[in-house]
Design a protein around this motif. Structure first.
Motif, short mmCIF file in Angstrom:
data_model
loop_
_atom_site.label_atom_id
_atom_site.label_comp_id
_atom_site.label_asym_id
_atom_site.label_seq_id
_atom_site.Cartn_x
_atom_site.Cartn_y
_atom_site.Cartn_z
N ARG A 54 0.77 -1.08 0.10
CA ARG A 54 -0.18 0.00 -0.04
C ARG A 54 0.95 1.18 -0.08
N ALA A 55 2.02 1.00 0.78
CA ALA A 55 2.84 2.40 0.60
C ALA A 55 3.46 2.68 -0.79
N PHE A 56 3.83 1.59 -1.53
CA PHE A 56 4.37 1.89 -2.64
C PHE A 56 3.11 2.33 -3.62
N THR A 57 2.06 1.68 -3.39
CA THR A 57 0.81 2.32 -4.39
C THR A 57 0.63 3.78 -4.01
N HIS A 58 0.58 4.05 -2.81
CA HIS A 58 0.65 5.46 -2.28
C HIS A 58 1.59 6.55 -3.03
N LEU A 59 2.85 5.84 -2.88
CA LEU A 59 3.94 6.74 -3.27
C LEU A 59 3.55 6.96 -5.04
N ALA A 60 3.41 5.96 -5.64
CA ALA A 60 3.29 5.91 -7.01
C ALA A 60 1.89 6.73 -7.39
N GLN A 61 1.20 6.98 -6.80
CA GLN A 61 -0.10 7.76 -6.97
C GLN A 61 0.13 9.29 -6.49
N GLU A 62 0.17 9.43 -4.98
CA GLU A 62 0.37 10.84 -4.25
C GLU A 62 1.45 11.25 -4.49
N GLU A 63 2.52 10.66 -4.71
CA GLU A 63 4.08 11.36 -5.00
C GLU A 63 4.36 10.85 -6.48
N ARG A 64 3.42 10.80 -7.11
CA ARG A 64 3.68 10.36 -8.54
C ARG A 64 5.05 11.15 -9.23
N ASP A 65 4.96 12.50 -9.04
CA ASP A 65 6.20 13.03 -9.52
C ASP A 65 7.51 12.44 -9.09
N SER A 66 7.60 12.36 -7.82
CA SER A 66 8.90 11.73 -7.24
C SER A 66 9.30 10.43 -7.60
N PHE A 67 7.91 9.66 -7.60
CA PHE A 67 8.42 8.16 -7.88
C PHE A 67 8.78 8.01 -9.26
N ASN A 68 8.25 8.79 -10.11
CA ASN A 68 8.52 8.75 -11.52
C ASN A 68 9.95 9.05 -11.82
N VAL A 69 10.26 10.36 -11.00
CA VAL A 69 11.75 10.73 -11.09
C VAL A 69 12.51 9.47 -10.72
N VAL A 88 3.18 -2.06 -9.22
CA VAL A 88 2.35 -0.76 -8.85
C VAL A 88 2.71 0.14 -10.35
N LEU A 89 3.94 0.19 -10.56
CA LEU A 89 4.35 0.90 -11.70
C LEU A 89 3.61 0.38 -13.23
N SER A 90 3.75 -0.63 -13.23
CA SER A 90 3.07 -1.22 -14.34
C SER A 90 1.58 -1.22 -14.44
N ALA A 91 1.05 -1.34 -13.27
CA ALA A 91 -0.44 -1.21 -13.30
C ALA A 91 -0.68 0.30 -13.51
N GLU A 95 -6.07 3.68 -8.64
CA GLU A 95 -5.16 3.53 -7.14
C GLU A 95 -6.35 2.50 -6.56
N GLN A 96 -7.62 2.75 -6.43
CA GLN A 96 -8.39 1.74 -6.10
C GLN A 96 -8.23 0.40 -6.37
N ALA A 97 -8.24 -0.14 -7.80
CA ALA A 97 -7.89 -1.23 -8.30
C ALA A 97 -6.75 -1.71 -7.88
N ILE A 98 -5.69 -0.93 -7.51
CA ILE A 98 -4.48 -1.67 -7.47
C ILE A 98 -4.44 -1.84 -6.07
N LEU A 99 -4.87 -1.06 -5.17
CA LEU A 99 -4.86 -1.49 -3.64
C LEU A 99 -5.79 -2.70 -3.36
N GLN A 100 -6.66 -2.91 -4.21
CA GLN A 100 -7.42 -4.21 -4.03
C GLN A 100 -6.50 -5.62 -3.98
N GLN A 101 -5.47 -5.33 -4.85
CA GLN A 101 -4.61 -6.41 -5.11
C GLN A 101 -3.68 -6.66 -3.81
N ALA A 102 -3.75 -5.77 -2.90
CA ALA A 102 -2.60 -5.96 -1.64
C ALA A 102 -2.50 -7.25 -1.01
N SER A 103 -3.86 -7.89 -0.74
CA SER A 103 -3.91 -9.05 0.05
C SER A 103 -3.51 -10.16 -0.75
N LEU A 104 -3.90 -10.21 -2.20
CA LEU A 104 -3.41 -11.09 -2.90
C LEU A 104 -2.06 -11.36 -3.17
#
Lengths: 200, 200, 200, 200
Positions: free
Chosen positions: D94-109, D169-172, D179-188
């Motif tokens: 979830r932390a990675f998902t969050h980074l890739a979404q909320e901190e998209r800029d810095s994650f991409n960089v 996370v990045l590929s998704a 983000e919703q869809a990705i987060l749902q994969q967390a437990s899987l």
DNA sequence: AATGAATGAGGATTCATTCAT
DNA sequence: GATGAATGAATCCTCATTCAT
């Protein structure tokens, strides 16, 4: 007021660049003229030109506008109110002769813009053409008011006067006639025009 | 005589290329016109052009010469001997109007060569200018011989007539006047010139 | 059939340019790569590149497509039908390792396109990503049909497999691990995945 | 203590510039990003940037380091000691998902630095990669100490976990999943990893 | 003769960096 | 310290011209 001083400096540099550009454009035409060379001639860096003009095209257009101001001022001065129509026409012709010789660069640039193929340049040059015509038309109206002539077709006549003088001077130049030789035609041309117009 | 046939073919191809080139040069000017495009328009290969013309410059010059022949023929026809001076001047003006409209391409090319910056092109255009002047001067001499006018400055007068007409037509064009509108000025202009010249 | 031969030559040259371009783009990235240098490396003239590709951007995109074909073929071959899932996953991992080492240039180019900021490049790289996923998903379905695994989330699982392998190989590379060292992880990774997936 | 205050100010300005730079670099990439634009966005003069960073490259590297601190903190927080391994892995994802979404800029960089072509940038991004790995390895050791798993290849396993999550996370994202869809994969994903690792 | 693929000189423009104020 | 005007290196791309076929 450092702002004003800076503004002055900026304007001075603009003028400076434009003058050098005019020389290059007159010598080589728009396409062959080289921004690099213009910068060198102006004694500034290549990139600096782009701080003053958006691109080569805008530099050219700015130069056209600058030239137009100069020329229209010269023409207005030449046909100032005093004197007979004949005298005013002679002064007008001499003004064109002078422009074609002393300001050969800018005169050539203006003519090639007017008769060239670039629509944007032609549009700008046409503004000057209209200014010329308005100025000459005004002179004709004044002469008519004074009873010097009877001129029912002011517009057409103004265009005749302008066309004849502008093109005469230019063609004579191209044919290799000296300024001296051309100036000697002044009274002949003015006389011809006055006679022609008077009875129109 | 395969040689002659070949010569004919060769000349025909030259003409063909020149005509397409004229259209491109008129539309874009010398520098912007593209050899590749001209070749395509002429339906031949790019390299083939260089079998007929040494380079782009020579192609342009050849085109100028070709245009000049056309124009001078039109002008000579216009001021054929018959009719009064007034009538011949009207026909001359109409001929220029026609050239500027129907042969707009070649007229533009010629004018920009004459008033443009390329010395080689100017020299070629000047030849046509001299031809024009000689033709007009001849007309004036004929009119003088007939007693229609008294004209002590044939050369200068010829240049006045040419300048006025050529530039009038071109300027009127640039100002957006229709061919119709310009043609209506024919008699006014001829009249003005006859009156002006007559008393010179 | 000279046409076909020419077509072959043309295609061969295209490939040749693309290979050199891939090397430069991989070494320097899209912006820093220099068309001039690419031309030199390819042993052709600067202008020649523009006979084969519209511009730098199109060259890059063509290269991406070319790479994609290569890679997807390698991946498809790797997970050909024969063998257990564990064996196929090991072969898949070895294929990625091989790509990242032997085709380092194209692998880097592809990854930086996928994770870079240029939308056009990303879109092209994403196509390959989808191709990978479809291929892996197919393998999972086959394994499921054979009763090797029970996998209710084919899509998500395929993405897991791809992400893990692609990124593992790349990261291991970046961390300085040798191809030898990475290849030794093959069975560990395949085993981990089979165990993880099987019980999903 | 004016010195300290100044130091604070200086550091605050550095941070401010870096934040704006991150946004530009993320949007356009290193080469396309423009120092002038960054200065404008930061509300300072172009030259001022050079008082805080030696050059564009150093600005980029400083930004990478700044981002790295943020990210590693987020990751450390996510896998804090409490909870089962499954729970900690879910939080990590979830932390990675969050980074890739909320901190998209810095994650991409960060990702484009890691997988891009500039060695200097890659080296810096690799430091963060090692930090990630150390943190994840620590988690695995703790889980092993608690008897949750038996994991003989801690290093390789940590790299598997990181690779899978980061790239998933990045590929998704690239594939357009929300983000919703990705987060749902967390437990899987966490489940898959725990199962896969547990038996390794 | 005809072709068009190949060439590379040439030029407008951008932008990181400097430095005088 | 802060600024932004000035700089010129760097680069993509065009197009007249050549020449092997």
């Amino acid at each position: 007021m450092p702002k004003v001083v800076d503004e002055h400096m900026r304007e001075a540099t603009r003028r400076h660049i434009i003058r050098r550009a005019a020389s290059e454009f007159a010598r080589l035409g728009f396409d062959q003229a080289n921004i690099n060379t213009i910068a060198e001639q102006a004694g500034i860096g290549k990139g600096t030109i782009y701080l003053y003009f958006e691109n080569k095209r805008e530099l050219f257009l700015s130069m056209l506008r600058y030239i137009a101001q100069d020329h229209i001022l010269a023409i207005r001065t030449a046909i100032a109110l005093d004197g007979t129509l004949q005298q005013r026409l002679e002064r007008l012709f001499r003004a064109f002769t002078h422009l074609a010789q002393e300001e050969r660069d800018s005169f050539n640039v203006y003519m090639s813009a007017l008769y060239g193929v670039n629509r944007a340049f032609q549009a700008e040059a046409t503004k000057l053409l209209r200014d010329y015509l308005a100025t000459i038309a005004l002179m004709l109206e004044q002469s008519q008011a004074r009873g010097e002539i009877r001129c029912p077709h002011i517009e057409a006549t103004a265009l005749m006067i302008l066309s004849l003088m502008e093109s005469y001077v230019l063609s004579a130049n191209v044919l290799g006639q000296s300024e001296q030789a051309i100036l000697q035609q002044a009274s002949l041309i003015a006389e011809t025009l006055v006679q022609g117009i008077g009875s129109a």
